[in-house]
Write an enzyme that holds these catalytic residues in place. Structure first.
Site, PDB file in Angstrom:
ATOM      1  N   GLN A  89       4.280   2.573  -6.675  1.00  0.00           N
ATOM      2  CA  GLN A  89       3.514   2.659  -5.432  1.00  0.00           C
ATOM      3  C   GLN A  89       4.326   2.071  -4.283  1.00  0.00           C
ATOM      4  OE1 GLN A  89      -0.477   1.106  -5.659  1.00  0.00           O
ATOM      5  NE2 GLN A  89      -0.838   1.279  -3.458  1.00  0.00           N
ATOM      6  N   ASP A  90       4.370   2.797  -3.153  1.00  0.00           N
ATOM      7  CA  ASP A  90       5.047   2.318  -1.935  1.00  0.00           C
ATOM      8  C   ASP A  90       6.543   2.080  -2.153  1.00  0.00           C
ATOM      9  OD1 ASP A  90       2.472   2.386  -1.022  1.00  0.00           O
ATOM     10  OD2 ASP A  90       2.392   0.311  -0.376  1.00  0.00           O
TER      11      ASP A  90
ATOM     12  N   TRP B  77      -2.219   7.377   6.814  1.00  0.00           N
ATOM     13  CA  TRP B  77      -2.378   5.926   6.908  1.00  0.00           C
ATOM     14  C   TRP B  77      -2.915   5.565   8.294  1.00  0.00           C
ATOM     15  CZ3 TRP B  77       2.189   1.898   6.624  1.00  0.00           C
ATOM     16  CH2 TRP B  77       1.648   0.613   6.503  1.00  0.00           C
TER      17      TRP B  77
ATOM     18  N   THR C 206       2.679  -6.282   1.050  1.00  0.00           N
ATOM     19  CA  THR C 206       3.514  -5.096   0.896  1.00  0.00           C
ATOM     20  C   THR C 206       4.914  -5.311   1.464  1.00  0.00           C
ATOM     21  OG1 THR C 206       1.568  -3.658   0.992  1.00  0.00           O
ATOM     22  CG2 THR C 206       3.698  -2.634   1.384  1.00  0.00           C
TER      23      THR C 206
ATOM     24  N   GLN D 119       1.431  -2.207  -4.849  1.00  0.00           N
ATOM     25  CA  GLN D 119       2.478  -1.994  -3.846  1.00  0.00           C
ATOM     26  C   GLN D 119       3.735  -2.791  -4.202  1.00  0.00           C
ATOM     27  OE1 GLN D 119      -0.681  -2.984  -3.185  1.00  0.00           O
ATOM     28  NE2 GLN D 119      -1.455  -2.072  -1.280  1.00  0.00           N
TER      29      GLN D 119
ATOM     30  N   ARG E 268      -1.535  11.791   2.897  1.00  0.00           N
ATOM     31  CA  ARG E 268      -2.795  11.339   3.479  1.00  0.00           C
ATOM     32  C   ARG E 268      -2.463  10.435   4.660  1.00  0.00           C
ATOM     33  NH1 ARG E 268      -5.579   6.839  -0.581  1.00  0.00           N
ATOM     34  NH2 ARG E 268      -3.752   5.530  -0.919  1.00  0.00           N
TER      35      ARG E 268
ATOM     36  N   ASP F 206       1.429   6.970  -2.335  1.00  0.00           N
ATOM     37  CA  ASP F 206       1.975   6.676  -0.998  1.00  0.00           C
ATOM     38  C   ASP F 206       3.427   6.225  -1.074  1.00  0.00           C
ATOM     39  OD1 ASP F 206      -0.668   7.122  -0.232  1.00  0.00           O
ATOM     40  OD2 ASP F 206      -1.151   4.991  -0.143  1.00  0.00           O
TER      41      ASP F 206
END
Length: 328
Positions: free
Chosen positions: A160-161, A242, A109, A138, A240, A184
């Site tokens: 994502q990310d 992490w 990531t 990610q 959410r 996320d």
């Protein structure tokens, strides 16, 4: 004698203009893909900033698509990026977590990031930051480690990310920005305020995944933002955890129909329900109804809401707009 005096005046004038950038502006450096600036690559301009300079260094970035994997080192502080225009000044790269490096190892990531910001007191205005790799897992556009970071009128594009406020002691302020993604897509440890931003949900998922430390009083705070998107109705959670002490608040925000009625997800971590701080205050829109919110989220009282000031959240730091900064 008069001729020599005239030549001297011309030389001084030309040198003065050059010292302000090749276009004669008040910026220290100018980046232009067309070659009419001081540099054609942004990283070259960053490298030219003296290490540990005690004054601000301003870099004007002309319109263009700059495909570069950038690093702002910790030795380059007080750097200011000003883009010529939001839609046409684009910094992009296409790494992603499962992509292999030259040793055949996955980048991960963090390794997927297009721009690493380690220096303190960095400011950016009128710039689009993009991870263009697509929906491949990610894929980070910007990862921030430095402290006192300010983005004004910027865009963060990805899936994502997308945006990674990473530094545990980093304070970050996003004003009038656009941030898009799926899962996320705003995640990390930092204390970050998003004010008057549009958060665009491109698919089912989670807006935030905070990993706030237990001793950090604030995590991600959204004030007067709009949560929109083309994701199906009721398919997106506000956040959410992490990490178990995740802290996220949405205050006076407009929550669109993409937001799930329950609002928050525990990431299958039952214990996190006792430790997270997921809060809301006077949000509006079809996604803001509190009746079906999870029992472990919190609706702030007026008194609690009054603690969410920039000065309090940022422990005394008040971000300054680049428009008000006097460049050399």
């Amino acid at each position: 004698m008069k001729c020599k005096y005239f030549i001297l005046i011309v030389f001084i004038t030309c040198f003065s203009q050059f010292s302000k950038g090749s276009t004669g502006s008040n910026y220290d450096f100018i980046v232009s893909k067309d070659g009419d600036g001081d540099f054609t690559c942004i990283q070259d301009a960053i490298n030219a900033v003296p290490d540990f300079r005690k004054n601000r260094t301003s870099i004007y970035i002309k319109n263009g698509v700059y495909k570069e994997k950038l690093i702002l080192p910790a030795s380059k502080n007080q750097v200011l990026f000003i883009g010529e225009s939001l839609e046409n000044t684009i910094i992009t790269f296409d790494d992603y977590a499962s992509k292999k490096n030259c040793f055949g190892e996955e980048k991960g990531t963090t390794g997927s990031s297009g721009f690493y910001i380690f220096g303190d007191d960095f400011t950016a205005e009128n710039i689009t930051f993009e991870n263009s790799s697509g929906p491949v897992g990610q894929a980070v556009a910007v990862r921030i480690e430095g402290d006192r970071i300010f983005f004004n009128n910027c865009r963060f594009l990805g899936n994502q990310d997308t945006l990674y406020p990473h530094g545990e002691n980093s304070r970050q302020y996003y004003k009038n920005c656009y941030i898009e993604g799926t899962v996320d897509f705003i995640f990390g440890w930092s204390t970050a305020v998003f004010e008057k931003c549009e958060i665009f949900c491109k698919g089912p998922g989670y807006v935030t995944a905070a990993s706030t430390l237990e001793e950090t009083p604030f995590g991600f705070v959204f004030i007067n933002c709009k949560i929109t998107g083309n994701a199906p109705a009721g398919s997106v959670y506000l956040g959410r955890p992490w990490r178990p002490y995740a802290k996220t608040a949405f205050i006076n925000c407009e929550l669109g129909e993409v937001i799930k009625a329950e609002g928050w997800h525990n990431w299958n971590k039952k214990d996190a329900e006792r430790t997270v701080n997921y809060s809301e205050y006077k949000n509006t829109g079809s996604g803001a109804k509190s009746a079906n919110r999870v029992s472990w989220s919190h609706q702030l009282t007026k008194e609690e809401r009054e603690t969410y000031t920039l000065e309090n959240i940022f422990n005394g730091w008040i971000p300054e707009s680049a428009a008000n900064i006097q460049t050399p």
